[in-house]
Write a protein that holds these residues in place. Structure first.
Motif, PDB file in Angstrom:
ATOM      1  N   ALA A  48       0.825  -1.212   0.000  1.00 18.16           N
ATOM      2  CA  ALA A  48       0.000   0.000   0.000  1.00 18.16           C
ATOM      3  C   ALA A  48       0.860   1.264   0.000  1.00 18.16           C
ATOM      4  N   ASP A  49       2.117   1.133   0.465  1.00 18.88           N
ATOM      5  CA  ASP A  49       3.031   2.283   0.471  1.00 18.88           C
ATOM      6  C   ASP A  49       3.720   2.482  -0.873  1.00 18.88           C
ATOM      7  N   GLY A  50       3.661   1.466  -1.774  1.00 20.63           N
ATOM      8  CA  GLY A  50       4.157   1.616  -3.128  1.00 20.63           C
ATOM      9  C   GLY A  50       5.587   1.241  -3.446  1.00 20.63           C
ATOM     10  N   PRO A  51       6.338   0.514  -2.596  1.00 21.83           N
ATOM     11  CA  PRO A  51       7.695   0.134  -2.981  1.00 21.83           C
ATOM     12  C   PRO A  51       7.674  -0.997  -4.009  1.00 21.83           C
ATOM     13  N   THR A  52       8.825  -1.326  -4.543  1.00 22.76           N
ATOM     14  CA  THR A  52       8.903  -2.421  -5.512  1.00 22.76           C
ATOM     15  C   THR A  52       8.713  -3.753  -4.806  1.00 22.76           C
ATOM     16  N   ASN A  53       8.361  -4.762  -5.599  1.00 23.48           N
ATOM     17  CA  ASN A  53       8.229  -6.110  -5.051  1.00 23.48           C
ATOM     18  C   ASN A  53       9.546  -6.563  -4.424  1.00 23.48           C
ATOM     19  N   ALA A  54      10.654  -6.248  -5.082  1.00 20.30           N
ATOM     20  CA  ALA A  54      11.969  -6.649  -4.578  1.00 20.30           C
ATOM     21  C   ALA A  54      12.257  -5.999  -3.230  1.00 20.30           C
ATOM     22  N   ALA A  55      11.887  -4.751  -3.066  1.00 24.23           N
ATOM     23  CA  ALA A  55      12.118  -4.059  -1.800  1.00 24.23           C
ATOM     24  C   ALA A  55      11.289  -4.684  -0.681  1.00 24.23           C
ATOM     25  N   ILE A  56      10.040  -5.020  -0.991  1.00 21.10           N
ATOM     26  CA  ILE A  56       9.192  -5.671   0.011  1.00 21.10           C
ATOM     27  C   ILE A  56       9.772  -7.032   0.369  1.00 21.10           C
TER      28      ILE A  56
END
Length: 69
Positions: A48-56
């Protein structure tokens, strides 16, 4: 001359209502929720905060596939 463009997949930005966010937050701290439910809730809140999949995935120490699915 051809160029290669690398696309960085991002998590789907979700506009979660306050009641949904509250329920997800409760799941993340629940002592009786299954571990996978709590992890999915944490991933959804992060997305919901919008980071990349890799960052999550890095933040949660899981694979990008887990975040993506």
């Amino acid at each position: 001359m051809s160029r290669t463009i690398k696309l960085v997949p991002t998590a789907v930005v979700m506009d979660l209502g306050e009641s949904v966010c509250a329920r997800l937050r409760r799941l993340t701290t629940s002592l009786t929720a299954q571990v996978r439910q709590a992890l999915r809730a944490k991933i959804a809140l992060a997305a919901a905060d919008g980071p990349t999949n890799a960052a999550i995935a890095r933040e949660r120490n899981v694979s990008v596939t887990t975040v993506r699915t």
